[in-house]
Design an enzyme around this catalytic site. Structure first.
Site, PDB file in Angstrom:
ATOM      1  CG  ASN A  85      -0.245   9.151  -1.210  1.00 29.40           C
ATOM      2  OD1 ASN A  85      -1.414   8.784  -1.067  1.00 29.40           O
ATOM      3  ND2 ASN A  85       0.098  10.077  -2.098  1.00 29.40           N
ATOM      4  CB  SER A 139      -7.627   1.111  -3.216  1.00 29.76           C
ATOM      5  OG  SER A 139      -8.801   1.038  -3.994  1.00 29.76           O
ATOM      6  CE1 TYR A 152      -4.041   2.085  -7.720  1.00 29.86           C
ATOM      7  CE2 TYR A 152      -6.106   1.313  -6.776  1.00 29.86           C
ATOM      8  CZ  TYR A 152      -5.028   2.169  -6.745  1.00 29.86           C
ATOM      9  OH  TYR A 152      -4.922   3.110  -5.743  1.00 29.86           O
ATOM     10  CB  ALA A 154      -3.641  -7.711  -8.500  1.00 26.94           C
TER      11      ALA A 154
END
Length: 235
Positions: A85, A139, A152, A154
């Site tokens: 996470n 995401s 982010y 990528a």
């Protein structure tokens, strides 16, 4: 009870998930970079669950820290769930790609891609024995193009491809890449400095989707909280 490692669990979605796992009786190994924040989280987790709670402050990009997480999980026994996470948003305010620092981007890839892979690699021999589960938190920035989210996004796209390949290489395990969606977290506030993000749902409202997925017989794949919470996907 079975043991889970949850990285980045001092706040946000990681803490909300760890809280529900504790309430379900799991033994927890949780980490974050801030030891004071982890201590506060441990107090919460200890009050809601009956299982063990082990907090280990450190950086997931550090080899020795990852080895320590695994050692503690194995000491608790029946290690069968890894939740990658911990994430790094990168530069803020979010820059366009034409001005993104490659040094800053290298750090984001180290946290969001290389660290989860490394922790997965050392965990695999043990998760194979328990026919365990790996959850990589992703995401929608991995699959959608949003201005400023190139760095982010990528890293999360790379994490998703890694998860997909892992799922065909490790057919005796479950590999989920799980998208909790927009949430009212510190990271999301950092992405939108000065903006009101109170319209975003709290991370606690997204956790039931993942808990339902973990309790199901669903095969490896990409799942989003938004779709799971509507009940439109049969598990």
């Amino acid at each position: 009870m079975s043991t889970v490692i949850v990285t980045g669990a001092s706040r946000g979605f990681g803490l909300a998930l760890a809280t529900d796992l504790a309430a379900a009786g799991w033994d927890l190994v949780v980490d974050a970079r801030s030891e004071p924040a982890l201590a506060i989280a441990a107090d919460t987790l200890g009050r809601v669950g009956s299982g063990a709670v082990r907090i280990i402050a450190g950086d997931v990009t550090d080899h020795h820290h990852r080895e320590q997480l695994l050692a503690v999980a194995l000491d608790l026994g029946d290690y069968r769930l890894l939740v990658n996470n911990a994430s790094d948003l990168g530069q803020t305010p979010l820059p366009r790609l034409d001005s993104y620092s490659t040094e800053a981007l290298r750090r984001v890839f180290e946290v969001n891609v290389l660290a989860p892979l490394s922790l997965t690699q050392v965990s695999l021999p043990h998760l194979r024995q328990t026919q365990g589960t790996i959850v990589n938190v992703t995401s929608d920035a991995a699959v959608e193009a949003y201005e400023g989210w190139g760095g982010y996004g990528a890293t999360k796209a790379a994490l998703e491809q890694m998860s997909s390949v892992l799922s065909v290489e490790e057919t005796d395990l479950k590999v989920y890449w799980f998208d909790p969606g927009d949430m009212r977290t510190t990271m999301h506030q950092d992405a939108f400095p000065g903006e009101d993000i109170s319209d975003r749902p709290l991370p606690e409202s997204r956790v039931p989707a993942l808990m339902t997925l973990l309790a199901s017989d669903a095969g490896s794949g990409r799942y989003s909280a938004e779709i799971l919470l509507t009940g439109s996907v049969a598990l």
